[in-house]
Design an enzyme around this catalytic site. Structure first.
Site, mmCIF file in Angstrom:
data_model
loop_
_atom_site.group_PDB
_atom_site.id
_atom_site.type_symbol
_atom_site.label_atom_id
_atom_site.label_comp_id
_atom_site.label_asym_id
_atom_site.label_seq_id
_atom_site.Cartn_x
_atom_site.Cartn_y
_atom_site.Cartn_z
ATOM 1 N N SER A 141 -9.390 1.919 3.241
ATOM 2 C CA SER A 141 -8.748 2.639 2.318
ATOM 3 C C SER A 141 -7.650 1.974 1.394
ATOM 4 C CB SER A 141 -8.050 3.793 3.160
ATOM 5 O OG SER A 141 -6.966 3.156 3.898
ATOM 6 N N SER A 150 -9.722 -0.215 7.307
ATOM 7 C CA SER A 150 -8.790 -0.272 6.054
ATOM 8 C C SER A 150 -8.430 -1.415 5.336
ATOM 9 C CB SER A 150 -7.834 0.802 5.773
ATOM 10 O OG SER A 150 -8.743 1.896 5.656
ATOM 11 N N LYS A 161 0.684 -1.029 0.052
ATOM 12 C CA LYS A 161 -0.166 0.105 0.053
ATOM 13 C C LYS A 161 0.901 1.377 0.219
ATOM 14 C CE LYS A 161 -3.879 2.059 2.911
ATOM 15 N NZ LYS A 161 -4.433 2.057 3.857
#
Ligand code: GLN
Length: 476
Positions: A154, A178, A79
């Site tokens: 997210s 997330s 990420k």
């Protein structure tokens, strides 16, 4: 999706076996992965690691020498809020569009030291703020199961990359859900460890008391393997625990003794996907030997979302103060005074959701309001932790839906922040209490993946992974 899965989503042990017996090289595997990522229509990646191919070559040499770990030569996606030395790290924000870190996050460095090859940085909500991955400066991530829908946020890019079979595993971060929410929306597993289990060094901070590095995978084994590699004390992060790291993967098959599952009354809704899911979970898991259900109460649950959004935005407003357009970020044109500079740099380079949270958090911390908001939210947070402590004196794990709905349509909730925040209703409590939680795929609702969440007491990752390993096959 199943066909795609069968073709590409090999697990780590399968890939490792092929790499060892020589039927596959890391160079070939990484080349195929990079080709697929270059062709990606989901917008799952922000940056491709152009050095990945050279790294794979080195791994092949080591594999040849026979001294490699099980993870050696295997691709992983990261990420884009975790720093990677020499590889652009944007936090999906315009303010860090050009930022190339000089160091790697500890979790990333540990994966590389174990031989994994970072193939790229995945798309996410700007500074990890969001539930749908629609707050990225680089555009939304599409759900691989239905490209008209969101991937969840997210860490949407990491979830999509694993679900689409580009990589067997990916790292995300979880401040309020997330990792678990996008895992649920995309039909993969998502683990948020206990706060302090994995170092946050190199994690671009959103809310430091809630942030934790998490893992996407298809299997509990792969998740266990990655967790035992990245977990542990780190002198660079004073909140990382000195507690010894367990051999999570080796313990997976251990015979599970009796397990009592708590079902919190406050998490039940009769209607919709979540209600149907819990009913089928009770039927399916209730049939497994030595598994029993107990109804429990977590009485402060109705206040969790409000407490989360105050604590999180307060911490975020402080953490994001460093982005002033001087040390990081692109420089504004025509600013004459320092104030004008800040206003121009921050006004132009932060997206609307980030600005909203900075304002909310600054308000909650400001003198005259601090007691009513931040202090009050912190007290509620303590009550939520106590709810869990009481519950875990009666049950081993707590089961709930991961999300109230399956993946929604792109654009459906962007103009209504409150509606968007409600997606996090089942996930934020685990972060407030610092406990581990995992979302695993629990089948389809109207053709869309849905996930179930298991929460456990602090440091119960072994139990959570064992339970997931045992329960997940009932839903295939
Ligand atoms: N959806 C939550 C939020 O927007 C959680 C984000 C996260 O875990 N990073 O705050």
């Amino acid at each position: 999706m199943n066909e795609k899965k069968a073709m590409h989503a090999q697990s780590i042990p399968e890939l490792a076996a092929s790499l060892r017996d020589g039927s596959l090289t890391s160079s070939t595997l990484v080349r195929r992965t990079l080709d697929r990522i270059r062709d990606d229509k989901l917008n799952a990646f922000i940056t491709i690691n152009e050095k990945a191919q050279a790294m794979a070559k080195q791994r092949d040499e080591r594999l040849h020498g026979g001294s490699a770990s099980e993870l050696s030569g295997i691709p992983v996606a990261i990420k884009d809020v975790l720093t990677t030395s020499g590889l652009r790290t944007t936090a999906a924000s315009r303010i860090l569009e050009e930022y190339v870190p000089s160091y790697s996050a500890t979790a990333v460095a540990k994966l590389e030291a174990a031989g994994m090859v970072v193939v790229g940085k995945t798309n996410c909500d700007e500074f990890a703020m969001g539930s749908s991955n629609e707050n990225s400066f680089f555009g939304p991530v599409k759900n691989p199961c239905d490209t008209t829908r969101v991937s969840g946020g997210s860490s949407g890019g990491s979830a999509a990359a694993v679900a689409a079979g580009y990589v067997p595993v990916a790292l995300g971060t979880d401040t309020g859900g997330s990792v678990r929410l996008p895992a649920s929306f995309c039909g993969v597993m998502g683990l948020k460890p206990t706060y302090g289990r994995v170092s946050r060094y190199g994690l671009i901070a959103m809310a430091s008391s809630l942030d934790q590095v998490g893992i996407f995978s298809h299997t509990a084994y792969d998740s266990a393997l990655i967790l035992q590699t990245i977990a542990g004390h780190d002198p660079h992060d004073a909140t990382s625990s000195t507690r010894p790291v367990e051999e999570y993967a080796a313990h997976l098959e251990a015979p599970l003794s009796k397990i009592t599952i708590g079902v919190p009354r406050e998490y039940l809704s009769e209607a919709g996907a979540a209600g149907a899911l819990m009913q089928s979970a009770r039927e399916k898991l209730g049939g497994i030997k030595r598994v029993s259900f107990v109804d429990i109460s977590l009485p402060h649950t109705p206040y969790a979302l409000a407490a989360y959004y105050i604590c999180m935005s307060s911490e975020a407003s402080a953490n994001l103060a460093r982005y002033d357009g001087i040390r990081y970020g692109s420089q504004p044109d025509g600013a004459e005074t320092l104030d004008e500079w800040y206003r121009a740099a921050r006004g132009r380079n932060f997206g609307p959701e980030v600005r909203r949270r900075i304002m909310l958090g600054t308000f909650a911390l400001s003198s005259g309001y601090f007691d009513a908001y931040y202090r009050q939210a912190s007290k509620v947070r303590a009550l939520i932790s106590r709810d869990f402590e009481k519950a875990f004196s009666r049950v081993d794990v707590i089961l709930s839906p991961t999300s109230p709905t399956p993946a929604f349509k792109l654009g459906e909730k962007v103009s209504d922040p409150l509606l968007m925040y409600l997606s996090d209703i089942y996930t934020v409590s685990a972060n407030l209490a610092g406990i581990p939680a995992i979302s695993f795929p629990a089948g389809l609702h109207e053709d869309l993946p849905v996930g179930l969440q298991l929460m456990g007491p602090a440091w119960s990752e072994t139990l959570l992974l064992q339970a997931t390993h045992r329960f997940a096959p009932s839903f295939v």
